[in-house]
Write a protein that holds these residues in place. Structure first.
Motif, PDB file in Angstrom:
ATOM      1  N   ILE A  57       1.188  -1.046  -0.067  1.00  0.00           N
ATOM      2  CA  ILE A  57      -0.295   0.050   0.338  1.00  0.00           C
ATOM      3  C   ILE A  57       0.665   1.371   0.093  1.00  0.00           C
ATOM      4  O   ILE A  57       0.787   2.059  -0.793  1.00  0.00           O
ATOM      5  N   GLU A  58       1.776   1.126   1.293  1.00  0.00           N
ATOM      6  CA  GLU A  58       2.560   2.618   0.833  1.00  0.00           C
ATOM      7  C   GLU A  58       3.773   2.297  -1.115  1.00  0.00           C
ATOM      8  O   GLU A  58       3.451   3.819  -0.286  1.00  0.00           O
ATOM      9  N   GLU A  59       3.828   1.631  -0.860  1.00  0.00           N
ATOM     10  CA  GLU A  59       4.462   1.490  -2.406  1.00  0.00           C
ATOM     11  C   GLU A  59       3.797   1.175  -3.419  1.00  0.00           C
ATOM     12  O   GLU A  59       3.876   1.706  -5.147  1.00  0.00           O
ATOM     13  N   LYS A  60       2.695   1.821  -3.112  1.00  0.00           N
ATOM     14  CA  LYS A  60       1.183   1.365  -4.079  1.00  0.00           C
ATOM     15  C   LYS A  60       1.944   0.100  -5.035  1.00  0.00           C
ATOM     16  O   LYS A  60       1.711   0.112  -6.662  1.00  0.00           O
ATOM     17  N   ASN A  61       2.308  -0.670  -4.955  1.00  0.00           N
ATOM     18  CA  ASN A  61       2.906  -1.752  -5.619  1.00  0.00           C
ATOM     19  C   ASN A  61       2.108  -3.091  -5.187  1.00  0.00           C
ATOM     20  O   ASN A  61       2.848  -3.489  -4.241  1.00  0.00           O
ATOM     21  N   PRO A  62       0.663  -3.421  -5.747  1.00  0.00           N
ATOM     22  CA  PRO A  62       0.624  -4.532  -5.375  1.00  0.00           C
ATOM     23  C   PRO A  62       1.261  -6.101  -5.735  1.00  0.00           C
ATOM     24  O   PRO A  62       1.210  -6.950  -4.705  1.00  0.00           O
ATOM     25  N   GLU A  63       2.402  -6.259  -6.299  1.00  0.00           N
ATOM     26  CA  GLU A  63       3.713  -7.128  -6.849  1.00  0.00           C
ATOM     27  C   GLU A  63       4.200  -7.138  -5.487  1.00  0.00           C
ATOM     28  O   GLU A  63       4.549  -8.356  -4.796  1.00  0.00           O
ATOM     29  N   LEU A  64       3.756  -6.770  -4.723  1.00  0.00           N
ATOM     30  CA  LEU A  64       4.823  -6.501  -2.995  1.00  0.00           C
ATOM     31  C   LEU A  64       4.520  -7.586  -2.555  1.00  0.00           C
ATOM     32  O   LEU A  64       4.667  -7.699  -1.280  1.00  0.00           O
ATOM     33  N   LEU A  65       3.056  -8.598  -2.310  1.00  0.00           N
ATOM     34  CA  LEU A  65       2.556  -8.408  -1.894  1.00  0.00           C
ATOM     35  C   LEU A  65       2.333 -10.430  -1.602  1.00  0.00           C
ATOM     36  O   LEU A  65       3.614 -10.386  -2.554  1.00  0.00           O
ATOM     37  N   TYR A  66       2.726 -10.209  -0.564  1.00  0.00           N
ATOM     38  CA  TYR A  66       3.892 -12.044   0.118  1.00  0.00           C
ATOM     39  C   TYR A  66       2.366 -13.011  -0.825  1.00  0.00           C
ATOM     40  O   TYR A  66       1.744 -12.493  -1.336  1.00  0.00           O
ATOM     41  N   GLY A  67       3.839 -13.826  -1.224  1.00  0.00           N
ATOM     42  CA  GLY A  67       3.128 -14.889  -2.789  1.00  0.00           C
ATOM     43  C   GLY A  67       1.849 -16.098  -2.131  1.00  0.00           C
ATOM     44  O   GLY A  67       1.546 -16.300  -2.474  1.00  0.00           O
ATOM     45  N   GLU A  68       2.059 -16.265  -0.920  1.00  0.00           N
ATOM     46  CA  GLU A  68       0.988 -17.095  -0.192  1.00  0.00           C
ATOM     47  C   GLU A  68      -0.388 -16.356   0.336  1.00  0.00           C
ATOM     48  O   GLU A  68      -1.172 -16.199   0.967  1.00  0.00           O
ATOM     49  N   CYS A  69      -1.122 -15.480  -0.757  1.00  0.00           N
ATOM     50  CA  CYS A  69      -2.377 -14.598  -0.855  1.00  0.00           C
ATOM     51  C   CYS A  69      -2.590 -14.969  -1.748  1.00  0.00           C
ATOM     52  O   CYS A  69      -2.602 -15.318  -3.038  1.00  0.00           O
ATOM     53  N   SER A  70      -4.703 -14.834  -1.305  1.00  0.00           N
ATOM     54  CA  SER A  70      -5.420 -15.420  -2.101  1.00  0.00           C
ATOM     55  C   SER A  70      -5.524 -14.420  -2.936  1.00  0.00           C
ATOM     56  O   SER A  70      -4.896 -13.195  -2.884  1.00  0.00           O
ATOM     57  N   THR A  71      -6.445 -14.242  -4.019  1.00  0.00           N
ATOM     58  CA  THR A  71      -6.640 -13.825  -5.454  1.00  0.00           C
ATOM     59  C   THR A  71      -7.953 -12.125  -4.589  1.00  0.00           C
ATOM     60  O   THR A  71      -7.199 -11.342  -4.719  1.00  0.00           O
ATOM     61  N   ALA A  72      -8.360 -12.699  -3.266  1.00  0.00           N
ATOM     62  CA  ALA A  72      -9.101 -12.057  -2.606  1.00  0.00           C
ATOM     63  C   ALA A  72      -8.540 -10.516  -2.283  1.00  0.00           C
ATOM     64  O   ALA A  72      -8.763  -9.660  -2.224  1.00  0.00           O
TER      65      ALA A  72
END
Length: 277
Positions: free
Chosen positions: A118-133
């Motif tokens: 959220i801080e970097e406005k980059n959803p690709e930084l989200l951890y890999g084991e996260c759901s689509t939701a």
């Protein structure tokens, strides 16, 4: 009585002492007495406030005491509704291979990556084991911030403690809710750099909920669908326990469907304050 006093003042108004009317002298004395009485009352009130401030905050200044209390609260971690000791035995009974310490660490990693994305406005930084939701949720927050011309900052993040708060299962779906006590300088700024929410100077102590879901197809969570039912491939009996390796009716070995997995499905801050985005 009032009549006598009025008559006395009326009579004395005509009498002079050194050229000064007695009535004027009496009036000035009354005014002086009122001023003294007010000053004494104000002094007692201030002394009372100082005594209350000393009792409550240990300082003479009430305002300083309140400010000190705010600073102390900003450095005090939030308490958690910890149910780990009750939930973990049930989880390990259903999933013998579940590694609590590993997934607790992953929950904290997800939380940090959530804030960083959220801080970097980059959803690709989200951890890999996260759901689509969860990924869609982060994308939505980023889009809303961008549309408003806002930026969200999380400085000096400290995760004090993480526990399990709840464990539920329904059919082929299981949910574990982790709660984390988190301190950070969390604030939102507008396009000019002005703070519209939070503070750069005072820490925010919060509790975040991170949900871990075990489901046959994690994307079904986003669509509100039910998990798929499981049955024994030999006798057709229902598989009641989610981590079951053998059919309890015929003893046939159960091969876990490869699309079943643990995924982090949501991150939410426990707060009654509405953010501006």
């Amino acid at each position: 009585m009032n009549f006598i006093v009025s008559a006395f003042l009326a009579k004395s108004a005509a009498v002079s002492s050194g050229g000064v009317p007695v009535g004027l002298i009496v009036t000035l004395v009354i005014i002086a007495a009122l001023v003294i009485a007010i000053a004494v009352a104000v002094y007692k009130i201030k002394r009372g406030i100082r005594q209350i401030s000393r009792t409550m905050f240990g300082t003479d200044s009430f305002a300083q005491g309140i400010n000190n209390q705010k600073m102390e609260m900003s450095e005090t971690p939030r308490s958690l509704q910890a149910m780990t000791s009750l939930c973990l035995p049930r989880i390990q009974r259903d999933f013998p291979e579940f590694d609590y310490e590993d997934y607790k660490q992953k929950a904290e990693t997800v939380l940090r990556s959530y804030m960083n994305s959220i801080e970097e406005k980059n959803p690709e930084l989200l951890y890999g084991e996260c759901s689509t939701a969860l990924k869609d949720n982060v994308k939505g927050i980023i889009a809303d911030l961008s549309n408003r011309g806002y930026a969200q900052s999380y400085d000096d993040i400290v995760i004090h403690r993480t526990e399990i708060s709840r464990y539920t299962k329904d059919g082929a779906t299981a949910r574990i809710l982790f709660v984390s006590s988190v301190g950070s300088y969390a604030y939102t700024t507008d396009s000019s750099g002005g703070v519209v929410y939070g503070s750069r100077d005072m820490k925010t102590q919060s509790v975040y909920e991170t949900e871990l879901v075990y489901i046959q197809n994690v994307d079904m969570v986003a669509n509100g669908s039910e998990g798929l039912g499981l049955n024994c491939p030999n006798c057709g009996a229902p598989i009641k326990n989610l981590g079951q390796k053998f059919c309890e009716y015929c003893g046939t070995g159960i091969t876990e469907i490869n699309i079943r997995a643990w995924k982090f499905s949501s991150v939410r801050e426990q707060t009654t304050t509405t953010r501006p985005y």
